[in-house]
Scaffold this motif. Structure first.
Motif, PDB file in Angstrom:
ATOM      1  N   GLN A   1      16.632  -8.550  33.057  1.00  0.00           N
ATOM      2  CA  GLN A   1      16.997  -7.323  32.360  1.00  0.00           C
ATOM      3  C   GLN A   1      16.824  -7.455  30.856  1.00  0.00           C
ATOM      4  O   GLN A   1      16.649  -6.447  30.160  1.00  0.00           O
ATOM      5  CB  GLN A   1      18.446  -6.947  32.675  1.00  0.00           C
ATOM      6  CG  GLN A   1      18.665  -6.597  34.130  1.00  0.00           C
ATOM      7  CD  GLN A   1      20.099  -6.206  34.420  1.00  0.00           C
ATOM      8  OE1 GLN A   1      20.884  -5.983  33.492  1.00  0.00           O
ATOM      9  NE2 GLN A   1      20.455  -6.130  35.678  1.00  0.00           N
ATOM     10  N   SER A   2      16.868  -8.684  30.342  1.00  0.00           N
ATOM     11  CA  SER A   2      16.729  -8.906  28.913  1.00  0.00           C
ATOM     12  C   SER A   2      15.819 -10.100  28.679  1.00  0.00           C
ATOM     13  O   SER A   2      16.039 -11.178  29.236  1.00  0.00           O
ATOM     14  CB  SER A   2      18.105  -9.165  28.276  1.00  0.00           C
ATOM     15  OG  SER A   2      17.966  -9.534  26.918  1.00  0.00           O
ATOM     16  N   LEU A   3      14.784  -9.923  27.839  1.00  0.00           N
ATOM     17  CA  LEU A   3      13.826 -10.987  27.562  1.00  0.00           C
ATOM     18  C   LEU A   3      13.541 -11.034  26.067  1.00  0.00           C
ATOM     19  O   LEU A   3      13.100 -10.053  25.474  1.00  0.00           O
ATOM     20  CB  LEU A   3      12.522 -10.744  28.330  1.00  0.00           C
ATOM     21  CG  LEU A   3      11.397 -11.771  28.123  1.00  0.00           C
ATOM     22  CD1 LEU A   3      11.843 -13.161  28.557  1.00  0.00           C
ATOM     23  CD2 LEU A   3      10.152 -11.343  28.892  1.00  0.00           C
TER      24      LEU A   3
ATOM     25  N   ARG B   1      17.907 -14.233  40.097  1.00  0.00           N
ATOM     26  CA  ARG B   1      19.269 -14.434  39.593  1.00  0.00           C
ATOM     27  C   ARG B   1      19.356 -14.405  38.072  1.00  0.00           C
ATOM     28  O   ARG B   1      20.358 -13.975  37.511  1.00  0.00           O
ATOM     29  CB  ARG B   1      19.838 -15.757  40.111  1.00  0.00           C
ATOM     30  CG  ARG B   1      19.969 -15.801  41.627  1.00  0.00           C
ATOM     31  CD  ARG B   1      20.730 -17.039  42.060  1.00  0.00           C
ATOM     32  NE  ARG B   1      20.741 -17.179  43.508  1.00  0.00           N
ATOM     33  CZ  ARG B   1      21.571 -16.537  44.319  1.00  0.00           C
ATOM     34  NH1 ARG B   1      22.444 -15.684  43.812  1.00  0.00           N
ATOM     35  NH2 ARG B   1      21.524 -16.719  45.622  1.00  0.00           N
ATOM     36  N   ILE B   2      18.331 -14.908  37.385  1.00  0.00           N
ATOM     37  CA  ILE B   2      18.359 -14.917  35.921  1.00  0.00           C
ATOM     38  C   ILE B   2      18.141 -13.501  35.406  1.00  0.00           C
ATOM     39  O   ILE B   2      17.102 -12.903  35.624  1.00  0.00           O
ATOM     40  CB  ILE B   2      17.289 -15.868  35.350  1.00  0.00           C
ATOM     41  CG1 ILE B   2      17.529 -17.305  35.827  1.00  0.00           C
ATOM     42  CG2 ILE B   2      17.284 -15.804  33.820  1.00  0.00           C
ATOM     43  CD1 ILE B   2      18.856 -17.898  35.375  1.00  0.00           C
ATOM     44  N   ARG B   3      19.134 -12.979  34.704  1.00  0.00           N
ATOM     45  CA  ARG B   3      19.055 -11.607  34.186  1.00  0.00           C
ATOM     46  C   ARG B   3      18.733 -11.564  32.697  1.00  0.00           C
ATOM     47  O   ARG B   3      18.191 -10.580  32.208  1.00  0.00           O
ATOM     48  CB  ARG B   3      20.392 -10.878  34.426  1.00  0.00           C
ATOM     49  CG  ARG B   3      20.854 -10.879  35.885  1.00  0.00           C
ATOM     50  CD  ARG B   3      19.957 -10.047  36.761  1.00  0.00           C
ATOM     51  NE  ARG B   3      20.423  -9.993  38.128  1.00  0.00           N
ATOM     52  CZ  ARG B   3      21.221  -9.064  38.615  1.00  0.00           C
ATOM     53  NH1 ARG B   3      21.665  -8.095  37.837  1.00  0.00           N
ATOM     54  NH2 ARG B   3      21.578  -9.089  39.889  1.00  0.00           N
ATOM     55  N   SER B   4      19.112 -12.607  31.971  1.00  0.00           N
ATOM     56  CA  SER B   4      18.895 -12.635  30.530  1.00  0.00           C
ATOM     57  C   SER B   4      18.247 -13.960  30.156  1.00  0.00           C
ATOM     58  O   SER B   4      18.782 -15.023  30.452  1.00  0.00           O
ATOM     59  CB  SER B   4      20.235 -12.467  29.793  1.00  0.00           C
ATOM     60  OG  SER B   4      20.054 -12.542  28.394  1.00  0.00           O
ATOM     61  N   LEU B   5      17.082 -13.898  29.493  1.00  0.00           N
ATOM     62  CA  LEU B   5      16.318 -15.106  29.172  1.00  0.00           C
ATOM     63  C   LEU B   5      15.842 -15.043  27.727  1.00  0.00           C
ATOM     64  O   LEU B   5      15.237 -14.071  27.296  1.00  0.00           O
ATOM     65  CB  LEU B   5      15.111 -15.227  30.112  1.00  0.00           C
ATOM     66  CG  LEU B   5      14.175 -16.420  29.880  1.00  0.00           C
ATOM     67  CD1 LEU B   5      14.906 -17.729  30.140  1.00  0.00           C
ATOM     68  CD2 LEU B   5      12.946 -16.305  30.784  1.00  0.00           C
TER      69      LEU B   5
ATOM     70  N   GLU C   1      19.557 -10.809  20.710  1.00  0.00           N
ATOM     71  CA  GLU C   1      19.920 -10.680  20.701  1.00  0.00           C
ATOM     72  C   GLU C   1      20.133  -9.743  21.058  1.00  0.00           C
ATOM     73  O   GLU C   1      20.559  -9.487  21.483  1.00  0.00           O
ATOM     74  CB  GLU C   1      19.991 -11.193  20.082  1.00  0.00           C
ATOM     75  CG  GLU C   1      19.922 -12.319  19.671  1.00  0.00           C
ATOM     76  CD  GLU C   1      20.026 -12.809  19.214  1.00  0.00           C
ATOM     77  OE1 GLU C   1      20.262 -12.926  19.048  1.00  0.00           O
ATOM     78  OE2 GLU C   1      20.098 -13.316  19.022  1.00  0.00           O
ATOM     79  N   PRO C   2      17.663  -8.434  22.906  1.00  0.00           N
ATOM     80  CA  PRO C   2      18.856  -7.614  23.295  1.00  0.00           C
ATOM     81  C   PRO C   2      18.715  -8.155  23.551  1.00  0.00           C
ATOM     82  O   PRO C   2      18.913  -7.541  23.053  1.00  0.00           O
ATOM     83  CB  PRO C   2      18.005  -6.953  23.033  1.00  0.00           C
ATOM     84  CG  PRO C   2      17.507  -7.135  22.642  1.00  0.00           C
ATOM     85  CD  PRO C   2      17.256  -8.302  22.814  1.00  0.00           C
ATOM     86  N   LEU C   3      18.615  -8.225  23.348  1.00  0.00           N
ATOM     87  CA  LEU C   3      18.970  -7.552  24.268  1.00  0.00           C
ATOM     88  C   LEU C   3      20.593  -7.086  24.745  1.00  0.00           C
ATOM     89  O   LEU C   3      21.166  -7.858  24.490  1.00  0.00           O
ATOM     90  CB  LEU C   3      18.529  -7.430  24.510  1.00  0.00           C
ATOM     91  CG  LEU C   3      18.758  -7.303  24.798  1.00  0.00           C
ATOM     92  CD1 LEU C   3      17.703  -6.898  24.855  1.00  0.00           C
ATOM     93  CD2 LEU C   3      17.662  -6.682  24.867  1.00  0.00           C
ATOM     94  N   GLU C   4      21.399  -8.739  25.255  1.00  0.00           N
ATOM     95  CA  GLU C   4      22.025  -8.412  25.677  1.00  0.00           C
ATOM     96  C   GLU C   4      23.333  -6.748  27.022  1.00  0.00           C
ATOM     97  O   GLU C   4      22.439  -9.322  27.703  1.00  0.00           O
ATOM     98  CB  GLU C   4      21.959  -8.957  25.339  1.00  0.00           C
ATOM     99  CG  GLU C   4      22.815  -9.408  24.683  1.00  0.00           C
ATOM    100  CD  GLU C   4      21.952 -10.233  24.284  1.00  0.00           C
ATOM    101  OE1 GLU C   4      21.655  -9.890  24.795  1.00  0.00           O
ATOM    102  OE2 GLU C   4      22.251 -10.164  24.017  1.00  0.00           O
TER     103      GLU C   4
END
Length: 476
Positions: A234-236, A204-208, A7-10
């Motif tokens: 950017q977020s994992l 392309r996938i930034r948040s996983l 949730e980070p992530l975001e």
């Protein structure tokens, strides 16, 4: 502080922000927002003998009718009862069909409809037993739909074959998809190998989100190798897996920012590896990452068996790190001794950007609080969450938690100005929103209303900070 979604992530740091189009009810995070591609070259792929091919006999008919009629025809084609919620909300940007019991055929009907849909940007399909056929339908749809940006397929027990289908899509991904949730899908080592091979070249996938899967040390090694090559994530989220020392070292090796020819990740901003088994050796590897990595702004390593020794090793990295803003160490078996290592390392780093240190299971003393006061004098943007104080008198407790909004209201009433004007004066730009760290620093340093850092924390709760930003517009 809710920086991420999961949730980070975001948004990211205020001078490095990448933004994704605003979605209704989006739960994403501060530092992992990503720009969806403005335009994408279309490329259609086909699968021979596919039972879930989205080709329909009367193609021209389906291109000319409306979305509702298309969905009803698709349901008739695959033999399922239409979902009324989908029909009622297909013009909204967020489609939440979590726990709807769609099954593979219901998912196929949704996918057929979404091929030509231009309004839905976020699709939630958690816990729908979509199986291989449903996954294949969705991946085929994404080859044609260039509007969908966020997809949640969590808790569908997709297993190895599901991972294979998703990996095939990711290797040739030309869609606008940038956020993918695959939590709780019983992915094991072979699935990790497939997904990581695809993600190594996918930008392309930034948040996983791969939390709540069955990855162990071998899977962690695959993920570490992927992180060394990937230039998009950017977020994992890797929480609730089965990582131990080997996986911890491999993941950290992938996150080192070293000089060539060593490969390293230079894009990841949020990492959640909570609820694993890094231990003190993993903490040592993480400390090395913090010394070298200048991209990470958020790390959650809660409940990883890290003791005071591990806290000491992490603190070595904090002494020189200039990017990290949030470090969560909740539910690790450390005492106040480990907490002191951490806060003193922040104090010794004049360029530290730390805003939140979560050690909220650690009971501290008044002596610790005095030390922390000295740290916060150097870094007023910092908030340290701990369990409580041993032997704190009720009188002192009352002074710490006096309602901050009441104090501010008394001041603004005396000055005959709206409360919102007081808050706007904290922001040099005069804007109604500002980063949480800047807000905390401004509140501590202003001299109009005497407020301590505990009251600032309470104030942030009342103002409702979101994604690392605090918004004053609610006061109007």
């Amino acid at each position: 502080m809710d920086y991420f979604d999961d949730e980070p992530l975001e948004s990211e740091t205020k001078d490095e922000t990448e933004t994704a189009p605003t979605l209704q009810n989006s739960d994403d995070t501060l530092y992992c927002e990503a720009e969806a591609p403005a335009s994408v070259e279309k490329e259609k792929t086909t699968r021979e003998n596919s039972e879930t091919d989205l080709e329909i006999e009367d193609t021209e008919k389906f291109l000319t009718i409306g979305q509702k009629e298309l969905y009803l025809e698709a349901c008739k084609l695959v033999g399922v009862v239409p979902a009324s919620y989908f029909i009622q909300n297909m013009e909204e940007s967020c489609m939440n069909l979590n726990h709807y019991g769609l099954g593979p055929k219901g998912t196929k009907a949704i996918a057929i409809t979404l091929v030509s849909n231009t309004t839905i940007l976020k699709l939630e399909l958690e816990d729908n037993s979509i199986m291989e056929e449903g996954v294949l339908s969705l991946m085929e749809m994404l080859h044609e739909n260039y509007y969908l940006q966020e997809l949640n397929m969590s808790d569908n027990d997709l297993g190895l074959e599901g991972a294979r289908i998703i990996s095939d899509f990711l290797q040739e991904n030309n869609s606008s998809l940038w956020k993918l949730k695959l939590s709780g899908n019983n992915f094991k080592e072979e699935s990790a190998a497939l997904l990581c091979q695809a993600l190594s070249s996918n930008y392309r996938i930034r948040s996983l989100n791969l939390s709540h899967n069955q990855f162990s040390d071998v899977g962690g090694e695959h993920l570490g190798q992927m992180l060394a090559l990937n230039v998009g994530l950017q977020s994992l989220n890797l929480s609730w897996n089965h990582f131990h020392i080997r996986a911890a070292v491999a993941l950290c090796n992938g996150l080192r920012c070293c000089s060539p020819p060593l490969e390293s990740n230079v894009t990841l901003k949020k990492l959640d590896v909570s609820m694993n088994g890094f231990g003190n050796e993993g903490a040592l590897a993480l400390g090395d990452v913090l010394r070298l990595n200048s991209c990470l702004v958020y790390i959650d390593i809660s409940r990883n068996g890290i003791t005071n020794e591990g806290a000491s090793r992490i603190s070595k990295g904090l002494e020189v790190n200039e990017s990290l803003q949030v470090l969560k160490l909740f539910l690790n078996p450390m005492s106040m001794e480990g907490a002191v290592f951490l806060i003193m390392s922040i104090k010794r780093n004049p360029k530290s950007r730390m805003e939140e240190l979560d050690i909220s299971n650690v009971l501290v003393t008044e002596q610790f609080v005095k030390v922390l006061d000295g740290v916060c004098a150097v870094h007023p943007q910092l908030d340290v969450l701990y369990k409580g104080l041993q032997g704190l008198s009720s009188k002192k407790t009352a002074s710490l938690w006096t309602n901050p909004m009441k104090l501010i209201q008394n001041y603004t009433d005396q000055q005959k100005i709206p409360a919102v004007e007081f808050f706007k004066s904290l922001n040099p730009s005069g804007s109604m929103i500002m980063p949480v760290g800047d807000f905390r620093k401004a509140m501590i340093q202003q001299n109009k209303v005497p407020i301590n850092r505990y009251q600032v924390r309470e104030l942030l709760k009342k103002l409702g900070e979101k994604k690392g930003m605090v918004d004053f517009s609610s006061l109007i």
